[in-house]
Design an enzyme around this catalytic site. Structure first.
Site, PDB file in Angstrom:
ATOM      1  N   HIS A  34      25.716  -3.813  61.827  1.00  0.00           N
ATOM      2  CA  HIS A  34      25.509  -2.411  61.417  1.00  0.00           C
ATOM      3  C   HIS A  34      25.888  -1.463  62.550  1.00  0.00           C
ATOM      4  CE1 HIS A  34      22.345  -4.442  58.837  1.00  0.00           C
ATOM      5  NE2 HIS A  34      23.037  -3.766  57.935  1.00  0.00           N
ATOM      6  N   GLY A  37      31.027  -3.333  56.002  1.00  0.00           N
ATOM      7  CA  GLY A  37      31.423  -4.535  56.729  1.00  0.00           C
ATOM      8  C   GLY A  37      32.277  -5.449  55.866  1.00  0.00           C
ATOM      9  N   LEU A  50      18.476  -3.561  60.903  1.00  0.00           N
ATOM     10  CA  LEU A  50      19.794  -3.387  61.519  1.00  0.00           C
ATOM     11  C   LEU A  50      20.067  -4.428  62.594  1.00  0.00           C
ATOM     12  CD1 LEU A  50      19.791   0.510  61.884  1.00  0.00           C
ATOM     13  CD2 LEU A  50      20.554  -0.889  59.953  1.00  0.00           C
ATOM     14  N   HIS A  51      21.321  -4.901  62.618  1.00  0.00           N
ATOM     15  CA  HIS A  51      21.763  -5.851  63.649  1.00  0.00           C
ATOM     16  C   HIS A  51      23.084  -5.333  64.204  1.00  0.00           C
ATOM     17  CE1 HIS A  51      24.482  -7.173  60.548  1.00  0.00           C
ATOM     18  NE2 HIS A  51      23.477  -7.478  59.759  1.00  0.00           N
TER      19      HIS A  51
END
Ligand code: PAF
Length: 260
Positions: free
Chosen positions: A36, A146, A32-33
């Site tokens: 997210h 996204g 996750l970044h």
């Protein structure tokens, strides 16, 4: 945060929390970044409950090398989700999701064959199949995706409409680093030179030049271009940049009103 690792547990959790409450869902493949996290935050802002899933979906990878090199850091992901205040995280395994051995597949036969689909045969069948399974299991009011993966977003919207799924698909703006590079789990696999080159992608997609000129300019920067194509006022691009072990495939897109 509730960590749910079986389908039985997920069903019980949903039944216990469904009455007059709204549920948002953020499907992920982990690593996750900030991108997210912006999906999770939007879900938490708009719903009573928010469930994230982490599942590296094997059927959407077109090579075992790509699947094996996909970054995974589950402990860190769980810490981040807990800190943000997500209600629950669903962590299915391959056997749970593919007890049918992928005998049943959901295929779109038009837009999925273009852009990333033309370069990665079967990729979107894997994506649509797993998203359909996850939506049926999590049964959310809203699901968040996204805009970096805009083709994926469009195909998921189309699938939900085609199969009358009662879920709102929410597209969330791409989160970028200060130089405009779209955040992606794959960025961690780039080497220093690859990162520098990758930062050209967004800027060049936004140029006023024709697609083939943009493609040549990206090649001149040393990137291997899979495609640069415009569909319905949006320019999509996919390139390969040097990574720590082999080349790394990156995608992005821009609306052409934003071109410079
Ligand atoms: O965008 C992704 O991370 C994946 O394609 C998704 C939607 C989680 C399906 O595996």
């Amino acid at each position: 945060m509730r960590t749910i690792s079986s389908i039985k547990e997920l069903k019980a959790y949903r039944q216990a929390n469904s009455v007059e409450k709204t549920t948002g869902f953020v499907p992920t493949m982990g690593a996750l970044h900030e991108g997210h996290l912006s999906l999770c935050q939007r879900s938490m802002d708009e719903n009573d409950f928010s469930i994230a899933s982490i599942f590296i979906n094997p059927t959407q990878f077109d090579s075992s090398v790509d699947l094996e090199s996909y970054p995974s850091c589950i402990e860190k992901d769980l810490e981040v989700l807990e800190r943000m205040g997500i209600s629950a995280v669903f962590l299915p395994n391959d056997q749970d999701m593919y007890h049918d051995n992928f005998a049943y597949q959901l295929q779109e036969t038009s837009f999925s064959e273009k852009l990333c689909g033309a370069n990665r045969p079967g990729h979107f069948t894997g994506v649509l199949t797993v998203v359909m399974k996850l939506l049926n299991l999590v049964w959310p009011n809203r699901a968040y995706f996204g805009k970096k993966d805009y083709q994926q977003l469009e195909l998921i919207r189309g699938m939900c409409a085609a199969f009358f799924l009662d879920v709102e698909i929410v597209g969330v703006e791409t989160v970028r680093d200060p130089e405009g590079l779209a955040l992606s789990s794959r960025n961690a696999l780039l080497n220093e030179e690859g990162l520098k080159m990758a930062r050209k992608l967004n800027k060049m997609l936004a140029l006023r030049d024709a697609d083939d000129i943009v493609s040549s300019k990206l090649s001149e920067e040393g990137l291997l271009v899979d495609y640069v194509e415009t569909h319905k006022g949006r320019r999509y691009g996919a390139v390969r940049a040097p990574g720590k072990a082999g080349s790394i495939r990156l995608i992005d897109n821009v609306t052409l009103e934003a071109s410079v």
